[in-house]
Scaffold this active site. Sequence first.
Site, PDB file in Angstrom:
ATOM      1  N   ASP A  41      41.806  40.907  34.915  1.00  0.00           N
ATOM      2  CA  ASP A  41      40.902  40.840  36.068  1.00  0.00           C
ATOM      3  C   ASP A  41      41.698  40.671  37.372  1.00  0.00           C
ATOM      4  O   ASP A  41      41.130  40.630  38.467  1.00  0.00           O
ATOM      5  CB  ASP A  41      39.824  39.753  35.908  1.00  0.00           C
ATOM      6  N   SER A  42      43.030  40.648  37.245  1.00  0.00           N
ATOM      7  CA  SER A  42      43.887  40.706  38.434  1.00  0.00           C
ATOM      8  C   SER A  42      43.617  41.988  39.217  1.00  0.00           C
ATOM      9  O   SER A  42      43.991  42.096  40.384  1.00  0.00           O
ATOM     10  CB  SER A  42      45.373  40.646  38.032  1.00  0.00           C
ATOM     11  N   GLU A 175      50.382  30.842  31.923  1.00  0.00           N
ATOM     12  CA  GLU A 175      50.653  31.327  33.278  1.00  0.00           C
ATOM     13  C   GLU A 175      51.204  30.201  34.156  1.00  0.00           C
ATOM     14  O   GLU A 175      50.589  29.143  34.303  1.00  0.00           O
ATOM     15  CB  GLU A 175      49.373  31.918  33.893  1.00  0.00           C
TER      16      GLU A 175
HETATM   17  O1  KIV Z   1      44.510  39.237  35.064  1.00  0.00           O
HETATM   18  C1  KIV Z   1      45.670  39.407  34.651  1.00  0.00           C
HETATM   19  O2  KIV Z   1      46.344  40.391  34.942  1.00  0.00           O
HETATM   20  C2  KIV Z   1      46.218  38.366  33.787  1.00  0.00           C
HETATM   21  C3  KIV Z   1      47.690  38.380  33.559  1.00  0.00           C
HETATM   22  C4  KIV Z   1      48.394  38.063  34.801  1.00  0.00           C
HETATM   23  C5  KIV Z   1      48.086  37.514  32.443  1.00  0.00           C
HETATM   24  O3  KIV Z   1      45.508  37.545  33.312  1.00  0.00           O
END
Ligand code: KIV
Length: 256
Positions: A41-42, A175
């Site tokens: 969700d990044s 994280e």
């Molecule tokens: O949303 C994302 O890309 C993530 C990763 C950074 C682990 O959760």
Amino acid sequence: MKKVLKIKSQKNKSKIVCLTAYSKNIASIIDKHCDLILVGDSLGSVLYNFSSTKKVTLDMMIEHSKSVRMGVKKSLMVVDMPYNTYRNPKEALSNAKKIISQTKCDAVKLEGGKKVCQIIKTLIKNKIPVMGHLGLLPQSATNFKFKGKKITERKIILRDSKLLEEVGVFSIVLECIESSLAKEITKTLKIPTIGIGASVHCDGQVLVTDDLIGLNKISARFVKKYSNIEKQINDATLRYKKDVLKNKFPTKKYSY
Ligand code: KIV
């Protein structure tokens, strides 16, 4: 399920290579080199400039994941459940089923420890493989500092990692966790840990692909830029522009 078991079996044998993808084109390039591809969700901040992942919707995750699915052949494909889509077991199950059935992904990822254990139990009871996520939790974070400096915080994260293992997650993303804590968790658990800003001691690593190829402007300590794709796109665009302005494109070769 075979792919989930493969990831689990890599613990203490070979490091687990993970990256994010938000589209078919990127997924199909990285797939052959990865064990796991995450539709994170990044994408909210990386693609949509959202100030927080809280604004990412289920529909956004589903549409991007459908695209990614077309590019993933060999890796395990995991999709993030976005904010406010797993507030209770019933809501989580309904939304996880939607994600799995519409995107054909292999597993979902949820942020949190003790609070989400009952929810994760329900998903796993319904044969939905789940990946955990501890440490810095972007969906609920009030600041983006690394975790595990304070003893109380360390104890909670370690306890949560054990609880997540107990309820059956197949792996946990750690994280922005202090190195020695990431090492301790990795040593304690039988399931693999995947680090992002959590040291070399984790069983695997994940990065946001747009960060590592230099497409997303980010200056976090844990990001190593392996390429400068922005420069390559810029150079190609400039050459194209020059050709168009000088009538050098399209030549006969590119015309009908
Ligand atoms: O949303 C994302 O890309 C993530 C990763 C950074 C682990 O959760």
